[in-house]
Structures are given as structure tokens and as C-alpha cells.
Write a protein that holds these residues in place. Structure first.
Motif, mmCIF file in Angstrom:
data_model
loop_
_atom_site.group_PDB
_atom_site.id
_atom_site.type_symbol
_atom_site.label_atom_id
_atom_site.label_comp_id
_atom_site.label_asym_id
_atom_site.label_seq_id
_atom_site.Cartn_x
_atom_site.Cartn_y
_atom_site.Cartn_z
ATOM 1 N N HIS A 1 0.843 -1.191 0.000
ATOM 2 C CA HIS A 1 0.000 0.000 0.000
ATOM 3 C C HIS A 1 0.883 1.247 0.000
ATOM 4 O O HIS A 1 1.246 1.764 1.051
ATOM 5 C CB HIS A 1 -0.922 -0.002 1.208
ATOM 6 C CG HIS A 1 -1.810 -1.207 1.264
ATOM 7 N ND1 HIS A 1 -2.898 -1.360 0.449
ATOM 8 C CD2 HIS A 1 -1.740 -2.325 2.016
ATOM 9 C CE1 HIS A 1 -3.474 -2.513 0.697
ATOM 10 N NE2 HIS A 1 -2.778 -3.124 1.647
ATOM 11 N N LEU A 2 1.211 1.717 -1.194
ATOM 12 C CA LEU A 2 2.099 2.880 -1.306
ATOM 13 C C LEU A 2 1.512 4.137 -0.691
ATOM 14 O O LEU A 2 2.249 4.975 -0.170
ATOM 15 C CB LEU A 2 2.423 3.138 -2.782
ATOM 16 C CG LEU A 2 3.464 2.205 -3.363
ATOM 17 C CD1 LEU A 2 3.488 2.321 -4.882
ATOM 18 C CD2 LEU A 2 4.818 2.496 -2.796
ATOM 19 N N ARG B 1 9.298 0.012 -9.555
ATOM 20 C CA ARG B 1 8.581 0.906 -10.466
ATOM 21 C C ARG B 1 7.426 1.591 -9.738
ATOM 22 O O ARG B 1 7.230 2.797 -9.846
ATOM 23 C CB ARG B 1 8.071 0.140 -11.669
ATOM 24 C CG ARG B 1 7.236 0.968 -12.606
ATOM 25 C CD ARG B 1 6.858 0.187 -13.850
ATOM 26 N NE ARG B 1 7.839 0.373 -14.894
ATOM 27 C CZ ARG B 1 7.919 1.471 -15.645
ATOM 28 N NH1 ARG B 1 7.092 2.468 -15.447
ATOM 29 N NH2 ARG B 1 8.832 1.582 -16.569
ATOM 30 N N ALA B 2 6.661 0.831 -8.974
ATOM 31 C CA ALA B 2 5.520 1.395 -8.248
ATOM 32 C C ALA B 2 5.971 2.447 -7.245
ATOM 33 O O ALA B 2 5.378 3.530 -7.145
ATOM 34 C CB ALA B 2 4.741 0.276 -7.553
ATOM 35 N N ASP C 1 8.351 -4.611 -10.685
ATOM 36 C CA ASP C 1 7.075 -3.949 -10.394
ATOM 37 C C ASP C 1 7.091 -3.096 -9.132
ATOM 38 O O ASP C 1 6.615 -1.964 -9.139
ATOM 39 C CB ASP C 1 5.947 -4.981 -10.273
ATOM 40 C CG ASP C 1 5.646 -5.663 -11.590
ATOM 41 O OD1 ASP C 1 6.039 -5.152 -12.650
ATOM 42 O OD2 ASP C 1 5.003 -6.740 -11.549
ATOM 43 N N GLN C 2 7.627 -3.623 -8.035
ATOM 44 C CA GLN C 2 7.573 -2.877 -6.775
ATOM 45 C C GLN C 2 8.472 -1.644 -6.791
ATOM 46 O O GLN C 2 8.119 -0.612 -6.227
ATOM 47 C CB GLN C 2 7.924 -3.783 -5.605
ATOM 48 C CG GLN C 2 6.882 -4.842 -5.353
ATOM 49 C CD GLN C 2 7.262 -5.788 -4.248
ATOM 50 O OE1 GLN C 2 8.250 -5.591 -3.545
ATOM 51 N NE2 GLN C 2 6.479 -6.833 -4.081
ATOM 52 N N GLN D 1 11.660 -9.890 -7.956
ATOM 53 C CA GLN D 1 12.104 -8.550 -7.600
ATOM 54 C C GLN D 1 13.622 -8.560 -7.500
ATOM 55 O O GLN D 1 14.251 -9.609 -7.559
ATOM 56 C CB GLN D 1 11.498 -8.128 -6.253
ATOM 57 C CG GLN D 1 9.992 -8.124 -6.213
ATOM 58 C CD GLN D 1 9.382 -7.135 -7.163
ATOM 59 O OE1 GLN D 1 9.792 -5.974 -7.237
ATOM 60 N NE2 GLN D 1 8.385 -7.578 -7.916
ATOM 61 N N SER E 1 7.223 5.527 -9.100
ATOM 62 C CA SER E 1 6.128 6.207 -9.788
ATOM 63 C C SER E 1 5.342 7.076 -8.823
ATOM 64 O O SER E 1 4.801 8.114 -9.198
ATOM 65 C CB SER E 1 5.195 5.187 -10.439
ATOM 66 O OG SER E 1 5.861 4.510 -11.470
ATOM 67 N N LYS E 2 5.300 6.661 -7.582
ATOM 68 C CA LYS E 2 4.536 7.397 -6.564
ATOM 69 C C LYS E 2 5.416 8.369 -5.770
ATOM 70 O O LYS E 2 5.000 9.475 -5.453
ATOM 71 C CB LYS E 2 3.906 6.370 -5.613
ATOM 72 C CG LYS E 2 3.020 6.924 -4.567
ATOM 73 C CD LYS E 2 1.654 7.149 -5.097
ATOM 74 C CE LYS E 2 0.740 7.531 -3.944
ATOM 75 N NZ LYS E 2 -0.516 8.037 -4.392
#
Length: 138
Positions: free
Chosen positions: A2-3, A44-45, A41-42, A99, A48-49
Motif C-alpha cells: 500500500h504505497l 517501479r511502483a 514492479d515494486q 524482484q 512512480s509514486k
């Protein structure tokens, strides 16, 4: 994973403990091209945030994406704890979680398997309790 909780966790600690943090934002695609690695993915996520993070006391920083670069051993220094201890991604391969391992670069010891584990529990050990997490423990 949960970013959105990252900012909420810092806001809560600012209000109760006076913890001051700066969260930055930014783009990731150009960094992947510049670095020469596609982010899992993690990672990048997260980027990105939140494009970086800095806490002054206790000292902790996740570097902005523009400051990331891979070394000749396929490691990316992405965080610094206590002003001197580097924390790196091992981008030479994807681990069993698909990852990059997060490692202590001098020994190669794995700190954790995922960026999600790093942002949900590892950094809080240091920020909340002053406990060293960067000497491989998984």
C-alpha cells in the motif's frame, strides 16, 4: 503493498514524534533507459509514486530517480542510512519474488527480497526504533 500508506505513516509520525520527511515525486521511464535496467514492479511502483525520500533525524534517504545509476557489478545504490551506509538493489537478476534483492553492498548480504518489505517494515525499524536493518538479516 500500500504505497499510499507511506505518506500517511510519515504524517502520523510527524504529528506524534515530530519526524520531518520530504517525499518527492517524478517520472521513471527515462531513468530505466539511462540506467539500462527495467525496474521490477515494486521498484517501479515506488518510484512512480515517490521519487525519493529524505529524513533528517534519524538520517535516512531514498535517492531521487535522477541520482540512480548501476555500477559495474549491476548494483544500484538507492538509499543511505545514518548518512554513510549504502543500501543497493542487486539488479543482476530477479529473485524468487520476481524482484531485485536489496543488499548491503560491501558484503553482498541480502537485507530483504522486495521493495515492499523495505518500505513497509525495514525503514521503520530505523526511523521508529533506531534499529540497524542494513546488515543482512532477511
Amino acid at each position: 503493498m500500500h504505497l499510499e500508506q507511506i505518506k500517511l505513516n510519515f504524517d502520523k509520525r510527524r504529528d506524534t514524534k515530530g519526524l520531518h520527511a520530504i517525499l518527492q515525486s517524478g517520472a521513471i521511464d527515462a531513468a530505466e533507459v539511462r540506467i539500462g535496467h527495467s525496474f521490477p514492479d515494486q521498484v517501479r511502483a515506488f518510484y512512480s509514486k515517490h521519487n525519493g525520500l529524505r529524513v533528517d533525524d534519524p538520517r535516512f534517504e531514498i535517492l531521487p530517480i535522477d541520482d540512480l545509476s548501476a555500477d559495474d557489478q549491476s548494483r544500484i545504490h538507492f538509499a543511505t542510512a545514518d548518512g554513510i551506509y549504502q543500501i543497493c538493489f542487486d539488479c543482476s537478476h530477479l529473485n524468487e519474488a520476481e524482484q531485485w534483492d536489496i543488499i548491503e553492498p560491501e558484503t553482498g548480504d541480502r537485507i530483504t527480497y522486495t521493495m515492499a518489505s523495505f518500505w513497509t517494515n525495514k525503514i521503520w525499524k530505523w526511523l521508529d526504533h533506531g534499529l540497524v536493518f542494513w546488515h543482512g538479516e532477511v
